[in-house]
Design an enzyme around this catalytic site. Structure first.
Site, mmCIF file in Angstrom:
data_model
loop_
_atom_site.group_PDB
_atom_site.id
_atom_site.type_symbol
_atom_site.label_atom_id
_atom_site.label_comp_id
_atom_site.label_asym_id
_atom_site.label_seq_id
_atom_site.Cartn_x
_atom_site.Cartn_y
_atom_site.Cartn_z
ATOM 1 C CE1 TYR A 1 51.559 13.070 -32.229
ATOM 2 C CE2 TYR A 1 54.111 13.863 -31.884
ATOM 3 C CZ TYR A 1 52.881 13.158 -32.470
ATOM 4 O OH TYR A 1 53.118 12.820 -34.079
ATOM 5 C CE LYS B 1 81.951 2.485 -19.218
ATOM 6 N NZ LYS B 1 82.021 2.330 -18.263
#
Length: 358
Positions: A254, A34
């Site tokens: 950042y 999956k």
């Protein structure tokens, strides 16, 4: 072309499937593929798992893609079907389904006159996870209805899923609930996920359902996949695209999350959270540069991250970087980032090109 890419190693998949068989030699293996084979690519990964006895998927489209690709094994929809149209398609293509609620049971009963081919059903018990499945006191009644339904083959498989197979609580309470609720029945049984395959042989029974272990990551936090003999299947790589020379007191990126204490060299690596690398990875997350372990620095940005070059004087622009794979286990990156290897593997972005080896 941008340097970030992922490699899927089919030989490692075949090896990890063999590890499943070593741990559960008497069980059939339903390889769980999956989530696009846990981020590896459904049709990229399944050639390495073609010796599995079946495949577990989430979506009907995944099962149909496997049938179209020529896979004749058992294909199981792990959440079952959600409409009469899906039910008809599953029957037409011999796709097995999980039944875990009253609505799905009624859907089968109502569709029975229209179905030309009966389906194999895995009937799920809720043994304490409280996610999907019939409670134990309703399980036998559901089984009786399936047995009387012409849309259902006689080889019904009884299943449950364990919530704590990966920790010290183990599977004993849930296994006891399941076995008491199915006492005296002679149907096949499917219980074990990856953690139960590796840690709880009492849960192996007729079918095991390995997932994350097939891809070379550990289902048990704090226990290395290599200690179970597993090999990493995905390698996420990039390269250094710039080098910065920081002075003492200068910061990175950042938020200025890292401050240099002394003069130092810092690599700028062409990989960021838009590639699937975790933005929340902290300073010190392991990374490999030219095959040697280093650490990330500062905040991960969309397309780039920073790595420490203080102990790697020969590294520079063009140096090869492994984000995870052979040298840096994906579980080590996940643990540093406060998540699990499953999430990182599944999160590799569509913009990252894949190649297949082995």
């Amino acid at each position: 072309m941008r340097a970030t890419q992922a490699t899927v190693n089919l030989a490692a998949l075949r090896h990890n499937l063999s590890v499943v068989r070593q741990y559960a030699p008497h069980s059939k293996v339903l390889a769980v593929v999956k989530a696009d084979a846990y981020g590896h690519g459904l049709l990229r990964a399944t050639p390495g798992l073609e010796d599995a006895d079946g495949f577990g998927v989430l979506r009907l489209s995944e099962a149909l893609a496997l049938r179209e690709a020529g896979y004749s094994q058992t294909l199981l929809l792990l959440e079952g079907v959600f409409s009469a149209d899906e039910l008809m398609a599953a029957a037409e293509h011999a796709i097995s389904i999980v039944v875990h609620n009253e609505q799905q049971l009624q859907m089968l009963e109502q569709a029975a006159p229209q179905l030309q081919h009966p389906l194999q059903v895995f009937l799920k018990m809720n043994s304490g996870m409280n996610r999907l499945g019939f409670r134990p006191d309703a399980f036998l009644a559901a089984l009786e209805r399936l047995g009387a339904c012409s849309a259902v083959k006689s080889d019904i498989v009884l299943m449950t899923h364990f919530a704590t197979a990966d920790d010290e609580r183990g599977v004993a309470p849930a296994l006891d609930i399941f076995l008491r609720g199915t006492a005296g029945l002679s149907y096949p049984i499917s219980l074990a996920n990856s953690a139960a395959v590796l840690r709880h042989s009492t849960a192996h029974h007729d079918w095991v359902r390995p997932g994350i272990m097939l891809y070379g990551a550990s289902p048990v936090t704090g226990v290395a996949a290599a200690s179970y003999g597993l090999q990493p299947v995905m390698q996420l790589t990039s390269e250094v695209i710039a080098v910065q020379e920081l002075k003492a007191g200068e910061t990175l990126g950042y938020g200025a999350r890292f401050t240099a204490e002394d003069e130092m060299r810092v690599a700028v690596v062409a990989c960021g959270y838009a590639d699937g690398y975790p933005r929340h990875a902290p300073n010190g997350t392991p990374i490999a540069i030219d095959g040697r372990i280093s650490q990330t620095l500062g905040r991960v940005s969309m397309d780039m991250l920073f790595a420490d070059l203080r102990h790697l004087p020969q590294a520079g622009v063009g140096s090869k970087v492994e984000l995870w794979g052979q040298t840096v286990p994906v579980d080590a990156v996940a643990e540093a980032s406060g998540t699990v290897g499953y999430e990182l593997l599944c999160a590799v972005a569509p913009r990252v090109p894949f190649k297949v080896v082995g």
